[in-house]
Design a protein around this motif. Structure first.
Motif, PDB file in Angstrom:
ATOM      1  N   LYS A   1       0.838  -1.215   0.000  1.00 22.81           N
ATOM      2  CA  LYS A   1       0.000   0.000   0.000  1.00 22.81           C
ATOM      3  C   LYS A   1       0.870   1.261   0.000  1.00 22.81           C
ATOM      4  O   LYS A   1       0.590   2.217  -0.730  1.00 22.81           O
ATOM      5  CB  LYS A   1      -0.921  -0.026   1.213  1.00 22.81           C
ATOM      6  N   LEU A   2       1.937   1.254   0.806  1.00 24.82           N
ATOM      7  CA  LEU A   2       2.841   2.414   0.857  1.00 24.82           C
ATOM      8  C   LEU A   2       3.507   2.682  -0.488  1.00 24.82           C
ATOM      9  O   LEU A   2       3.885   3.813  -0.784  1.00 24.82           O
ATOM     10  CB  LEU A   2       3.917   2.213   1.924  1.00 24.82           C
ATOM     11  N   HIS A   3       3.653   1.649  -1.288  1.00 26.60           N
ATOM     12  CA  HIS A   3       4.270   1.796  -2.606  1.00 26.60           C
ATOM     13  C   HIS A   3       3.248   2.064  -3.698  1.00 26.60           C
ATOM     14  O   HIS A   3       3.566   2.001  -4.884  1.00 26.60           O
ATOM     15  CB  HIS A   3       5.113   0.559  -2.939  1.00 26.60           C
ATOM     16  N   GLY A   4       2.020   2.360  -3.310  1.00 26.38           N
ATOM     17  CA  GLY A   4       1.016   2.795  -4.266  1.00 26.38           C
ATOM     18  C   GLY A   4       0.088   1.719  -4.795  1.00 26.38           C
ATOM     19  O   GLY A   4      -0.752   2.000  -5.645  1.00 26.38           O
ATOM     20  N   PHE A   5       0.218   0.489  -4.294  1.00 29.04           N
ATOM     21  CA  PHE A   5      -0.700  -0.562  -4.717  1.00 29.04           C
ATOM     22  C   PHE A   5      -2.004  -0.432  -3.945  1.00 29.04           C
ATOM     23  O   PHE A   5      -2.022   0.100  -2.829  1.00 29.04           O
ATOM     24  CB  PHE A   5      -0.077  -1.947  -4.476  1.00 29.04           C
ATOM     25  N   PRO A   6      -3.098  -0.912  -4.525  1.00 26.39           N
ATOM     26  CA  PRO A   6      -4.377  -0.834  -3.802  1.00 26.39           C
ATOM     27  C   PRO A   6      -4.296  -1.592  -2.479  1.00 26.39           C
ATOM     28  O   PRO A   6      -3.627  -2.624  -2.388  1.00 26.39           O
ATOM     29  CB  PRO A   6      -5.371  -1.516  -4.745  1.00 26.39           C
ATOM     30  N   PRO A   7      -4.976  -1.083  -1.453  1.00 25.66           N
ATOM     31  CA  PRO A   7      -4.951  -1.780  -0.164  1.00 25.66           C
ATOM     32  C   PRO A   7      -5.607  -3.153  -0.275  1.00 25.66           C
ATOM     33  O   PRO A   7      -6.558  -3.347  -1.027  1.00 25.66           O
ATOM     34  CB  PRO A   7      -5.741  -0.859   0.765  1.00 25.66           C
ATOM     35  N   ILE A   8      -5.078  -4.096   0.471  1.00 33.73           N
ATOM     36  CA  ILE A   8      -5.649  -5.439   0.491  1.00 33.73           C
ATOM     37  C   ILE A   8      -6.751  -5.450   1.530  1.00 33.73           C
ATOM     38  O   ILE A   8      -6.507  -5.198   2.716  1.00 33.73           O
ATOM     39  CB  ILE A   8      -4.563  -6.487   0.808  1.00 33.73           C
ATOM     40  N   ARG A   9      -7.964  -5.741   1.069  1.00 32.65           N
ATOM     41  CA  ARG A   9      -9.121  -5.687   1.961  1.00 32.65           C
ATOM     42  C   ARG A   9      -9.867  -7.005   2.057  1.00 32.65           C
ATOM     43  O   ARG A   9     -10.672  -7.185   2.965  1.00 32.65           O
ATOM     44  CB  ARG A   9     -10.085  -4.595   1.489  1.00 32.65           C
ATOM     45  N   SER A  10      -9.632  -7.919   1.130  1.00 35.33           N
ATOM     46  CA  SER A  10     -10.382  -9.175   1.163  1.00 35.33           C
ATOM     47  C   SER A  10      -9.524 -10.286   1.759  1.00 35.33           C
ATOM     48  O   SER A  10      -8.294 -10.296   1.641  1.00 35.33           O
ATOM     49  CB  SER A  10     -10.837  -9.577  -0.241  1.00 35.33           C
TER      50      SER A  10
END
Length: 71
Positions: free
Chosen positions: A37-46
């Motif tokens: 997430k810090l590197h700009g990838f979408p947050p993992i939510r599932s």
């Protein structure tokens, strides 16, 4: 910073697969998700995505054909 013009070092991973490793925790997987997430990838939510990340990390870290688990 590493000088990429030098000869490559030998690979250290995957490690021999232990029967149990106290370092491989759910917290490690969450930390890796935070790094992504810090590197700009979408947050993992599932939960499915967390399991996929856990499996990918496990396969990177441990050799499936070695160690206690393969006996």
């Amino acid at each position: 910073m590493t000088d990429l013009r030098t000869a490559p070092l030998p690979a250290l991973y995957p490690l021999p697969r232990p029967a149990d490793d106290d370092r491989f925790t759910f917290g490690l997987v969450i930390d890796m998700a935070d790094v992504l997430k810090l590197h700009g990838f979408p947050p993992i939510r599932s939960g499915t995505d967390l399991v996929r990340l856990q499996l990918a990390l496990f396969h990177f870290l441990y050799d499936p054909d070695s160690g206690e688990a393969s006996r």
